[in-house]
Design an enzyme around this catalytic site. Structure first.
Site, PDB file in Angstrom:
ATOM      1  N   CYS A 196     -16.603   1.553   0.899  1.00 23.88           N
ATOM      2  CA  CYS A 196     -15.425   0.561   1.169  1.00 23.88           C
ATOM      3  C   CYS A 196     -14.822   0.874   2.563  1.00 23.88           C
ATOM      4  CB  CYS A 196     -14.441   0.883   0.079  1.00 23.88           C
ATOM      5  SG  CYS A 196     -13.521   2.343   0.210  1.00 23.88           S
ATOM      6  N   ARG A 202       0.885  -1.137   0.094  1.00 26.11           N
ATOM      7  CA  ARG A 202      -0.124   0.034   0.067  1.00 26.11           C
ATOM      8  C   ARG A 202       0.875   1.057  -0.170  1.00 26.11           C
ATOM      9  NH1 ARG A 202      -5.290   1.356   3.489  1.00 26.11           N
ATOM     10  NH2 ARG A 202      -6.131   0.257   1.888  1.00 26.11           N
ATOM     11  N   ASP A 242     -17.047   6.928  -1.660  1.00 24.96           N
ATOM     12  CA  ASP A 242     -15.950   6.812  -1.090  1.00 24.96           C
ATOM     13  C   ASP A 242     -15.764   8.031  -0.191  1.00 24.96           C
ATOM     14  OD1 ASP A 242     -13.454   5.876   0.072  1.00 24.96           O
ATOM     15  OD2 ASP A 242     -12.565   6.283  -1.952  1.00 24.96           O
ATOM     16  N   GLN A 261     -10.315  -3.952  -3.201  1.00 27.07           N
ATOM     17  CA  GLN A 261     -11.533  -3.509  -2.654  1.00 27.07           C
ATOM     18  C   GLN A 261     -12.700  -3.637  -3.854  1.00 27.07           C
ATOM     19  OE1 GLN A 261     -12.252  -1.738   0.383  1.00 27.07           O
ATOM     20  NE2 GLN A 261     -14.163  -2.651  -0.471  1.00 27.07           N
ATOM     21  N   HIS A 305      -7.449   0.877  -6.434  1.00 32.85           N
ATOM     22  CA  HIS A 305      -7.654  -0.202  -5.182  1.00 32.85           C
ATOM     23  C   HIS A 305      -8.362  -1.205  -5.591  1.00 32.85           C
ATOM     24  CE1 HIS A 305      -7.810  -1.225  -1.114  1.00 32.85           C
ATOM     25  NE2 HIS A 305      -8.811  -0.230  -0.860  1.00 32.85           N
ATOM     26  N   ARG A 307     -13.513  -8.906   1.730  1.00 31.25           N
ATOM     27  CA  ARG A 307     -11.992  -8.647   1.571  1.00 31.25           C
ATOM     28  C   ARG A 307     -11.098  -9.825   1.573  1.00 31.25           C
ATOM     29  NH1 ARG A 307      -9.887  -3.205   1.307  1.00 31.25           N
ATOM     30  NH2 ARG A 307      -7.908  -4.456   0.846  1.00 31.25           N
TER      31      ARG A 307
HETATM   32  N1  NVA Z   1      -9.736   6.735  -1.448  1.00 29.17           N
HETATM   33  C1  NVA Z   1      -9.639   6.215  -0.021  1.00 29.17           C
HETATM   34  C2  NVA Z   1      -9.897   4.824   0.092  1.00 29.17           C
HETATM   35  C3  NVA Z   1      -9.570   4.506   1.616  1.00 29.17           C
HETATM   36  C4  NVA Z   1      -9.657   2.853   1.733  1.00 29.17           C
HETATM   37  C5  NVA Z   1      -8.034   6.805   0.168  1.00 29.17           C
HETATM   38  O1  NVA Z   1      -7.316   6.262  -0.787  1.00 29.17           O
HETATM   39  O2  NVA Z   1      -7.662   6.997   1.311  1.00 29.17           O
HETATM   40  N1   CP Z   2     -11.211  -0.115   2.575  1.00 34.23           N
HETATM   41  C1   CP Z   2     -10.051  -0.216   2.982  1.00 34.23           C
HETATM   42  O1   CP Z   2      -9.114  -0.302   2.190  1.00 34.23           O
HETATM   43  O2   CP Z   2      -9.742  -0.038   4.413  1.00 34.23           O
HETATM   44  P1   CP Z   2      -8.407   0.185   5.031  1.00 34.23           P
HETATM   45  O3   CP Z   2      -7.904   1.400   4.653  1.00 34.23           O
HETATM   46  O4   CP Z   2      -8.772  -0.052   6.361  1.00 34.23           O
HETATM   47  O5   CP Z   2      -7.473  -1.025   4.700  1.00 34.23           O
END
Ligand code: NVA
Ligand code: CP
Length: 302
Positions: A259, A103, A219, A133, A130, A287
């Site tokens: 999500c 990540r 989101d 997800q 992502h 997930r």
């Molecule tokens: N769009 C959000 C998704 C979090 C799971 C982010 O990138 O922070």
């Molecule tokens: N939806 C998601 O990816 O959650 P986290 O940021 O908690 O991993």
């Protein structure tokens, strides 16, 4: 040859459908308490350069369920944080582990990792995509509503990583997909161009977008790394909140996906969130099941 999952379009339509089928089997086996440990003695390296709850836990529990182990690498605790090149990190981790999940911010980092690693690389979220997800979201829709290819899916909000992966899903599976964002917050033009053939529709008016929707997704308005834009974003997105009024413009049996993490009162009202909490937490649970299917497929290469 090793395969990677850096984005949804790394896999074929048939592979995506097989992962859904396998996730269904793995979910059933887990619910029945059946032991299934094909990844005994295998290791997953998990690199986190951004925060996470679901991704971290679901990958770690998933590896353990399958008989393997997950090793956590937080950016600050490793040489990555001190500038060791990705190409060296990739080759080192490939000597210890059987797959790498990352990540991070730039998609280029994931691509570089995949290029230099001899083991599969999985994108656990970047600024651009992502994919894990959306794999889970697709599976959740399948469980609740049946074949996603017969449905109209709508995304309301920021044209961000989640939206971009939804666009790739619509290219992969060919379902009806509409997206509504404020001006200036649209997904990347090259992705929209790519999706034109699959019939994607882009709106600025959320009410127009949700007409006949079977599924509405949203989101956060402020993604990780965008904290400085918080105020401007809150102003721009005010009329893109999922509330009861917006739901009345969709099909009566519409479901809402999120999500998580959710910001009640921003992208979704508390009432709508609670009405669909079971769908939303199943989405989070799933997930685990889809990623187990993914890990099994990538690590065992079958
Ligand atoms: N769009 C959000 C998704 C979090 C799971 C982010 O990138 O922070
Ligand atoms: N939806 C998601 O990816 O959650 P986290 O940021 O908690 O991993």
């Amino acid at each position: 040859m090793k395969r990677d999952f850096t984005k949804l379009l790394d896999i074929s339509t048939d592979e995506c459908l097989s992962l859904m089928e396998r996730a269904k089997e793995l979910k059933k086996m887990r619910k029945e308490g059946m032991e299934h440990q094909p990844l005994k003695g295998r290791y997953l390296a998990m690199i986190f350069e951004k925060a996470s709850t679901r991704t971290r836990i679901s990958f770690e529990v998933g590896m353990r369920d399958l008989g393997g182990h997950a090793v956590l690498l937080n950016k600050g605790d490793t040489q990555i944080g001190r500038g060791e090149p990705i190409q060296d990190t990739a080759r080192v981790l490939s000597r210890y582990c059987n797959a790498i999940m990352i990540r991070t911010y730039g998609q280029d980092v994931v691509d570089e990792l995949a290029k230099w690693s001899s083991v599969p690389v999985i994108n656990g979220l970047t600024d651009l995509y992502h994919p894990c997800q959306i794999l889970s979201d697709l599976f959740t829709i399948w469980e609740i509503k049946g074949d996603v290819r017969d449905l109209k899916i709508v995304y309301i909000g920021d044209g961000n990583n989640v939206a971009n992966s939804w666009i790739e899903a619509s290219i992969l599976l060919g379902f009806k997909f509409s997206i509504a964002t404020p001006k200036g917050y649209e997904p990347l033009p090259y992705l929209l161009d790519k999706a034109e053939k699959s019939g994607i529709k882009l709106f600025n008016d959320p009410f127009e977008a949700v007409k006949d929707a079977d599924v509405i997704n949203t989101d956060v308005w402020v993604s990780m790394g965008q904290e400085k834009e918080q105020e401007a974003r809150r102003r721009a997105f005010t009329s893109y909140r999922i509330d009861e009024g917006l739901l009345r413009a969709a099909r009566e049996d519409v479901i809402v996906l999120h999500c998580l993490p959710a910001h009640r009162g921003e992208e979704i009202t508390g009432d709508v969130f609670e009405r669909f909490q079971d769908v939303i937490f199943t989405q989070a649970e799933n997930r685990l099941h889809v990623q187990k299917a993914l890990l099994e497929w990538l690590i065992l290469n079958k």
